[in-house]
Design a protein around this motif. Structure first.
Motif, short mmCIF file in Angstrom:
data_model
loop_
_atom_site.label_atom_id
_atom_site.label_comp_id
_atom_site.label_asym_id
_atom_site.label_seq_id
_atom_site.Cartn_x
_atom_site.Cartn_y
_atom_site.Cartn_z
N ARG A 18 -36.57 48.72 -65.87
CA ARG A 18 -36.18 48.79 -67.19
C ARG A 18 -34.81 48.96 -67.35
O ARG A 18 -34.19 48.34 -68.33
CB ARG A 18 -36.64 50.28 -67.60
CG ARG A 18 -36.41 50.37 -68.99
CD ARG A 18 -37.32 51.74 -69.50
NE ARG A 18 -36.82 52.79 -68.68
CZ ARG A 18 -37.45 53.71 -67.88
NH1 ARG A 18 -38.92 53.69 -68.01
NH2 ARG A 18 -37.07 54.72 -67.50
N PHE A 19 -33.88 49.52 -66.28
CA PHE A 19 -32.60 49.59 -66.48
C PHE A 19 -32.10 48.11 -66.33
O PHE A 19 -30.88 47.85 -66.76
CB PHE A 19 -31.84 50.50 -65.28
CG PHE A 19 -32.41 52.07 -65.46
CD1 PHE A 19 -32.37 52.53 -66.66
CD2 PHE A 19 -32.56 52.91 -64.61
CE1 PHE A 19 -32.76 53.85 -67.06
CE2 PHE A 19 -33.16 54.11 -64.64
CZ PHE A 19 -33.13 54.70 -66.08
N LYS A 20 -32.67 47.45 -65.52
CA LYS A 20 -31.88 46.02 -65.19
C LYS A 20 -32.13 45.36 -66.38
O LYS A 20 -31.19 44.52 -66.93
CB LYS A 20 -32.94 45.39 -64.23
CG LYS A 20 -32.27 43.93 -63.71
CD LYS A 20 -33.16 43.29 -62.68
CE LYS A 20 -32.53 42.01 -62.12
NZ LYS A 20 -33.45 41.44 -60.94
N ILE A 21 -33.18 45.31 -67.30
CA ILE A 21 -33.45 44.90 -68.60
C ILE A 21 -32.11 45.28 -69.50
O ILE A 21 -31.67 44.48 -70.08
CB ILE A 21 -34.55 44.96 -69.20
CG1 ILE A 21 -35.66 44.16 -68.44
CG2 ILE A 21 -34.83 44.47 -70.56
CD1 ILE A 21 -37.07 44.48 -68.71
N GLN A 22 -31.97 46.51 -69.53
CA GLN A 22 -30.90 47.13 -70.44
C GLN A 22 -29.52 46.55 -70.23
O GLN A 22 -28.79 46.25 -70.98
CB GLN A 22 -30.95 48.77 -70.39
CG GLN A 22 -32.21 49.07 -70.90
CD GLN A 22 -32.23 50.87 -70.72
OE1 GLN A 22 -31.42 51.42 -70.05
NE2 GLN A 22 -33.25 51.42 -71.25
N LYS A 23 -29.37 46.51 -68.65
CA LYS A 23 -27.95 46.17 -68.42
C LYS A 23 -27.83 44.52 -68.88
O LYS A 23 -26.76 44.34 -69.34
CB LYS A 23 -27.83 46.28 -66.73
CG LYS A 23 -26.65 45.76 -66.19
CD LYS A 23 -26.66 45.77 -64.80
CE LYS A 23 -25.57 45.34 -64.07
NZ LYS A 23 -25.35 45.40 -62.59
N LYS A 24 -28.85 43.81 -68.72
CA LYS A 24 -28.81 42.45 -69.14
C LYS A 24 -28.38 42.29 -70.70
O LYS A 24 -27.65 41.47 -71.13
CB LYS A 24 -30.05 41.48 -68.89
CG LYS A 24 -30.16 41.38 -67.40
CD LYS A 24 -29.74 40.11 -66.86
CE LYS A 24 -29.95 39.75 -65.56
NZ LYS A 24 -29.33 38.63 -64.99
N VAL A 25 -29.33 42.90 -71.34
CA VAL A 25 -29.21 43.13 -72.86
C VAL A 25 -27.55 43.63 -73.16
O VAL A 25 -26.93 42.83 -74.11
CB VAL A 25 -30.24 44.18 -73.54
CG1 VAL A 25 -29.84 44.29 -75.04
CG2 VAL A 25 -31.42 43.36 -73.19
N ARG A 26 -27.20 44.56 -72.67
CA ARG A 26 -25.80 45.02 -72.80
C ARG A 26 -24.69 44.19 -72.58
O ARG A 26 -23.83 43.71 -73.33
CB ARG A 26 -25.52 46.34 -72.13
CG ARG A 26 -24.21 47.13 -72.23
CD ARG A 26 -24.26 48.47 -71.59
NE ARG A 26 -24.73 48.51 -70.15
CZ ARG A 26 -25.51 49.08 -69.51
NH1 ARG A 26 -26.44 49.81 -70.31
NH2 ARG A 26 -25.79 48.87 -68.37
N GLU A 27 -24.97 43.25 -71.39
CA GLU A 27 -23.97 42.26 -71.31
C GLU A 27 -23.83 41.12 -72.14
O GLU A 27 -23.03 40.47 -72.40
CB GLU A 27 -24.32 41.78 -69.61
CG GLU A 27 -23.82 42.92 -68.50
CD GLU A 27 -24.37 42.12 -67.16
OE1 GLU A 27 -25.00 41.20 -67.23
OE2 GLU A 27 -24.11 42.87 -66.23
N HIS A 28 -25.25 41.05 -72.37
CA HIS A 28 -25.24 39.70 -73.40
C HIS A 28 -24.60 39.95 -74.83
O HIS A 28 -23.83 39.24 -75.36
CB HIS A 28 -26.67 39.35 -73.34
CG HIS A 28 -27.02 38.29 -74.50
ND1 HIS A 28 -26.44 36.86 -74.52
CD2 HIS A 28 -27.44 38.42 -75.90
CE1 HIS A 28 -27.03 36.23 -75.82
NE2 HIS A 28 -27.57 37.33 -76.52
#
Length: 80
Positions: A18-28
């Protein structure tokens, strides 16, 4: 994974995923904002000034604003 005799799979996921997905979204989103800032688009056009009818010297104020607008347009033509 769908369990037997149940209609739908569980929506549970590990915290790391879940945190990995949130991080990817934030970076995008950050990357998209940065590109938009480089392009310099989506600027709102400036509105004309609004003056109430009962204001004294309304015509003078409007005339000055029009002259200022013309001056700016001339400067844009001379110095693009």
């Amino acid at each position: 994974m769908k369990r037997p005799k149940l209609k739908k799979a569980s929506k549970r996921m590990s915290c790391s995923k879940r945190f990995k997905i949130q991080k990817k979204v934030r970076e995008h989103r950050r990357k998209v904002r940065k590109e938009a800032k480089k392009k310099g688009g989506n600027r709102k056009p400036k509105r004309d000034i609004t003056i109430p009818n009962d204001a004294p010297f309304k015509e003078d104020i409007l005339r000055e604003a029009e002259q200022r607008k013309q001056r700016v347009s001339v400067l844009k033509v001379l110095f693009p």
